[in-house]
Design a protein around this motif. Structure first.
Motif, PDB file in Angstrom:
ATOM      1  N   GLN A   6       0.953  -1.145   0.006  1.00 40.57           N
ATOM      2  CA  GLN A   6       0.012   0.133  -0.191  1.00 40.57           C
ATOM      3  C   GLN A   6       1.086   1.280   0.105  1.00 40.57           C
ATOM      4  N   ARG A   7       0.888   2.083  -1.262  1.00 37.33           N
ATOM      5  CA  ARG A   7       1.587   2.981  -1.256  1.00 37.33           C
ATOM      6  C   ARG A   7       1.029   4.566  -0.447  1.00 37.33           C
ATOM      7  N   LYS A 106      -7.979   9.375   3.034  1.00 38.88           N
ATOM      8  CA  LYS A 106      -8.369   7.857   3.314  1.00 38.88           C
ATOM      9  C   LYS A 106      -6.967   7.322   4.109  1.00 38.88           C
ATOM     10  N   GLN A 107      -5.874   7.914   3.803  1.00 37.57           N
ATOM     11  CA  GLN A 107      -4.714   7.535   4.568  1.00 37.57           C
ATOM     12  C   GLN A 107      -4.100   8.542   5.581  1.00 37.57           C
ATOM     13  N   LEU A 108      -3.585   7.871   6.700  1.00 41.47           N
ATOM     14  CA  LEU A 108      -3.011   8.903   8.054  1.00 41.47           C
ATOM     15  C   LEU A 108      -1.657   8.528   8.120  1.00 41.47           C
ATOM     16  N   TYR A 131      -9.492   3.693   8.110  1.00 37.22           N
ATOM     17  CA  TYR A 131      -8.310   4.457   7.461  1.00 37.22           C
ATOM     18  C   TYR A 131      -6.958   3.669   7.228  1.00 37.22           C
ATOM     19  N   GLU A 132      -6.200   3.774   5.951  1.00 35.87           N
ATOM     20  CA  GLU A 132      -4.980   3.210   6.142  1.00 35.87           C
ATOM     21  C   GLU A 132      -3.913   3.964   6.955  1.00 35.87           C
ATOM     22  N   VAL A 133      -3.234   3.338   7.719  1.00 30.43           N
ATOM     23  CA  VAL A 133      -2.293   4.068   8.759  1.00 30.43           C
ATOM     24  C   VAL A 133      -0.913   3.668   8.469  1.00 30.43           C
ATOM     25  N   PHE A 134      -0.123   4.747   8.354  1.00 30.64           N
ATOM     26  CA  PHE A 134       1.381   4.774   8.193  1.00 30.64           C
ATOM     27  C   PHE A 134       1.998   5.234   9.545  1.00 30.64           C
ATOM     28  N   ALA A 158      -2.745  -5.190  13.846  1.00 36.24           N
ATOM     29  CA  ALA A 158      -3.765  -4.531  13.562  1.00 36.24           C
ATOM     30  C   ALA A 158      -4.043  -4.057  11.967  1.00 36.24           C
ATOM     31  N   GLY A 159      -2.755  -4.178  11.280  1.00 39.44           N
ATOM     32  CA  GLY A 159      -2.812  -3.572   9.909  1.00 39.44           C
ATOM     33  C   GLY A 159      -2.096  -2.094   9.828  1.00 39.44           C
TER      34      GLY A 159
END
Length: 210
Positions: A6-7, A106-108, A131-134, A158-159
């Motif tokens: 996931q970029r 949508k990404q954090l 959300y997609e979390v980085f 948790a992803g």
């Protein structure tokens, strides 16, 4: 099947800087103090250079946690600034969640102090919210390596994706031919030797334009 890679999408990501407060900085022992502050400001510089929506939050400033470090407030004078009166988990603060939702992203990208609490708690809640979390590992700090690794493991299970600020820079930049105002300054200030690469690039471009 969901893509394993996931970029970070610079057009669909927001940055959450959680509890980078003067008092809490004194608790960070898993990263040398000067390196930790350098890495936090490097991540902030990337957010500024790529014009990413950025949210600042603190917890219980009037207590021992202390104020937000002034460099962040100076970098983002107009960013949402949520001074939480006492909630440990930023996601428990309604104004903070509203500010995150208002970005429309949508990404954090999340970083903060300390890793297993101020970073992990909102990161896990954000994952639950879809959300997609980085999580930026070197711009987040804690007491020691034991607590750091337990926090990383919990978030990964948790992803959440773990990433360094320099890898964030690479995913946002994508192509070295892209010109981003302020990026070379951020990289040069954060990694002095990296300034040599830009000096070489500028010299090469100058020769090609002659």
């Amino acid at each position: 099947m969901k893509d394993l890679y996931q970029r970070i999408d610079k057009d669909d990501v927001a940055v959450l800087l959680v509890d980078h407060q003067a008092g809490l900085f004194s608790l960070v022992r898993d990263i040398p103090p000067e390196k930790f502050k350098n890495d936090v400001l490097a991540l902030a510089g990337l957010a500024k250079a790529f014009k990413l929506p950025t949210i600042l939050t603190t917890s219980f400033e009037q207590g021992p946690n202390g104020p937000l470090i002034p460099e962040l407030k100076a970098l983002f004078p107009d960013a949402p600034y949520i001074a939480r009166p006492g909630q440990i988990n930023a996601w428990d603060n309604e104004d903070f969640v509203k500010a995150v939702k208002a970005t429309g992203k949508k990404q954090l990208i999340i970083a903060g102090v300390v890793t297993e609490v101020c970073v992990a708690f909102p990161a896990l809640c954000a994952l639950n919210a879809g959300y997609e979390v980085f999580v930026v590992t070197d711009a987040s700090g804690t007491f020691n390596e034991i607590t750091r690794y337990s926090a990383w493991g919990r978030m990964q299970q948790a992803g959440a994706q773990l990433i360094s600020w320099f890898a964030v820079a690479g995913e946002l930049q994508r192509d070295l031919r892209n010109q981003v105002d302020g990026l070379s300054e951020t990289l040069g200030n954060s990694i002095p030797d990296y300034a040599n690469l830009y000096a070489s690039l500028n010299a090469t471009q100058s020769r090609s334009n002659q």
